[in-house]
Every structure is written in C-alpha cells, then in structure tokens.
Design an enzyme around this catalytic site. Sequence first.
Site, PDB file in Angstrom:
ATOM      1  N   THR A 101      33.771 -16.868   5.067  1.00  0.00           N
ATOM      2  CA  THR A 101      33.585 -16.702   3.838  1.00  0.00           C
ATOM      3  C   THR A 101      33.507 -18.119   3.210  1.00  0.00           C
ATOM      4  O   THR A 101      33.917 -19.182   3.863  1.00  0.00           O
ATOM      5  CB  THR A 101      34.778 -16.127   3.025  1.00  0.00           C
ATOM      6  N   TYR A 125      44.004 -15.755   1.892  1.00  0.00           N
ATOM      7  CA  TYR A 125      42.771 -15.194   2.371  1.00  0.00           C
ATOM      8  C   TYR A 125      41.925 -16.142   3.116  1.00  0.00           C
ATOM      9  O   TYR A 125      41.587 -15.661   4.211  1.00  0.00           O
ATOM     10  CB  TYR A 125      41.805 -14.355   1.376  1.00  0.00           C
ATOM     11  N   LYS A 129      40.995 -16.416   7.240  1.00  0.00           N
ATOM     12  CA  LYS A 129      39.691 -16.450   7.648  1.00  0.00           C
ATOM     13  C   LYS A 129      39.332 -17.659   8.447  1.00  0.00           C
ATOM     14  O   LYS A 129      38.368 -17.706   9.319  1.00  0.00           O
ATOM     15  CB  LYS A 129      38.728 -16.120   6.592  1.00  0.00           C
TER      16      LYS A 129
END
Length: 292
Positions: A101, A125, A129
């Site tokens: 991402t 998050y 990732k």
Amino acid sequence: MRVLVTGATGQLGSEVAELFRGAGHVVFAPSSKELDFLKPDQAAGMVDQLRPDWVINCAAYTQVDNAETETAAAFCINRETPERLAQTVAGYGGRLLQVSTDFIFDGGQGWPYVETDQPNPLGVYGCSKLEGEQAVLQALPEAIVLRTAWVYGVRGHNFVKTMLRLALAGKPLRVVDDQTGTPTWARDIASAIAVLVAADARGTFHYTNAGETSWHGFACAILDEAAAVGFKVKTEDVTPIPTSAYPTPATRPAYSVLSTEKIRPLLTAPIPNWRDSLKNMLQELYKCADCL
Ligand SMILES: NC(=O)c1ccc[n+]([C@@H]2O[C@H](COP(=O)([O-])OP(=O)(O)OC[C@H]3O[C@@H](n4cnc5c(N)ncnc54)[C@H](OP(=O)(O)O)[C@@H]3O)[C@@H](O)[C@H]2O)c1
C-alpha cells in the site's frame, strides 16, 4: 499453472481470481475461514499441501482506523502470516506476490513516490503492511511486492459505492480535499499482477491508475460519471472540507501518489487514467443488480 489467490472475496482478490481463471490457470480461492490468516501455522500448512506455483496474496487487514486498536490482528494478518507463507513457498521452490500500500509512506514528500523512497508509515495499518513487505522479501528474495493505492471495485466495500449510495439517497456530502492520491480500479491492478507474474518479475513495484486527485475530486467525479452512466444521483454538490474537520483514529498521508515509472516498460498497454477506469467500473456497477 496452479495459482492460490488469498483474499478472493475482496475487491482485488476477486478480480485476480477471475482473471487467472479466465486465462486457463487452475485457481484455488479459499475463503478466510478455510485459510485463516489469524492462524499462521494452519495457513502455512495448507499452502504446503497445495504447493501452488504462485501465491497471490490479496488477503489483508484493511480497516485502517480499527487497526489502531486491533493491532495484534493487523500484524498477524499483514505481517506474520505473509511471512509464513513466503517461508513455505521458498521451501518448495514456488513464487509469491504480496500486495502492499501507499500508506507505508508518510505523504510529506510532495511528489510521486518511487519504489526506493524511504517508507515512514503514519499508522498501525501502514506499519503492519511495511513489515509484511520486508518479511516476505527476506523469506523469499524473488517475491514480488506490488504497492497500490485508493482501491475500488465492483465487489467489496469502497469509497465509490459509499459515495454513490449517499448520492442516490440525496444525502449531503462533505469530503476532505487536502489528501491527494490516485483512485485505482481493482480490475486494472489484477491485469498488472498478471503481467508481473508472466514476466517472472521480482522485487518491489508501484502500480496505480494514471493521474491524481483529492478525495473531494474523486467524490465529484463519482457523482458526475455515475449520472453519465444512468444512475439517478440526487445529490448535486460535494462540500470540500479539510482533514481537520473529519478526524479519524488513524492519520492518513497527505500526498501518497505512487510513481509507476518502474512498472511501465513491463506493461503491454498504457496505464488507464483514473477517471476513465472509474467510468468503466461504474458502467459495470450499473448493470449489476446486486453489486451496490
Ligand atoms: N483498499 C484500498 O484502498 C487499498 C489501498 C492500497 C493497498 N491495498 C492493498 O490491496 C490488497 C487488497 O485489498 P482490498 O481492497 O481488495 O481488500 P478487501 O476488499 O478489504 O479484502 C480483504 C480480503 O482479505 C481477507 N481477509 C481478511 N481477514 C482475513 C483472515 N483473517 N484470513 C484470511 N483472509 C482474510 C478478506 O476476507 P473476508 O471477506 O472473508 O473477510 C478479503 O477477502 C491488500 O493487500 C491491501 O492492503 C488496498
């Protein structure tokens, strides 16, 4: 080729599974109950039993705000299990593509990020990732990491469908205009994944649709293009607001446009502009009775 697609109920995974099936590959697409990323040992065991040529990992903990409190689950799904899968795949000589991402960047740079730019995630998050990317590449140096951004698709939950539902109900819309990125259709990402797999690529790549906009610009385009394809949109205007007027548990990068220069020579067609892809997706959504 035998391909295991994880996260096949999601926006991207569903497109990837369909594309590879359509190309004649044998596709395994287990549900999150059958292959649960919260159970790393079991997940690795299943991959070892199946021994697919490729694992395309589209499964992820994607709830950016909830990740701030559900930290253990986010790290288990986004780092630990991808690492275990990469170790397993390395053990029998298979290949793996890990999707990642734009949220691994802090958004402070002000121009498009290339693959070698310094990551600095702002939230749990993004951290999970980023650590997932690093763990996968360490376990399996020939893995592919594909970073993308602002994903939407006909299936799954996303910003396009949320805006459209509200606009169809005539609700007022207030959307942040000081976060910039590139809306990207999951169908286009799936095509890029197929190209990377066919090219036997390795290492980190960025792929998004072309161009950039703010969430406000995206919302306005959704209303315009939705009306153009036939949706009876009742809301006419979208009020631009600053991020400070819409506080969220997780901080988002202000500018997370990804440079696609590295991947472009590998692709067989020019990267579609985000607005063209949005229109194509909305046309499909319009024809689908139960997709919205
Ligand atoms: N969405 C975005 O804007 C965006 C932006 C940049 C990058 N990405 C990345 O793109 C990839 C695909 O995202 P997406 O938008 O397609 O996500 P999505 O629509 O939220 O789908 C996530 C998938 O992961 C599965 N999953 C969740 N928890 C799981 C578990 N414990 N075990 C197994 N599977 C589990 C879900 O299964 P269930 O449906 O059964 O829960 C679902 O199939 C991810 O790597 C994401 O980080 C997304």
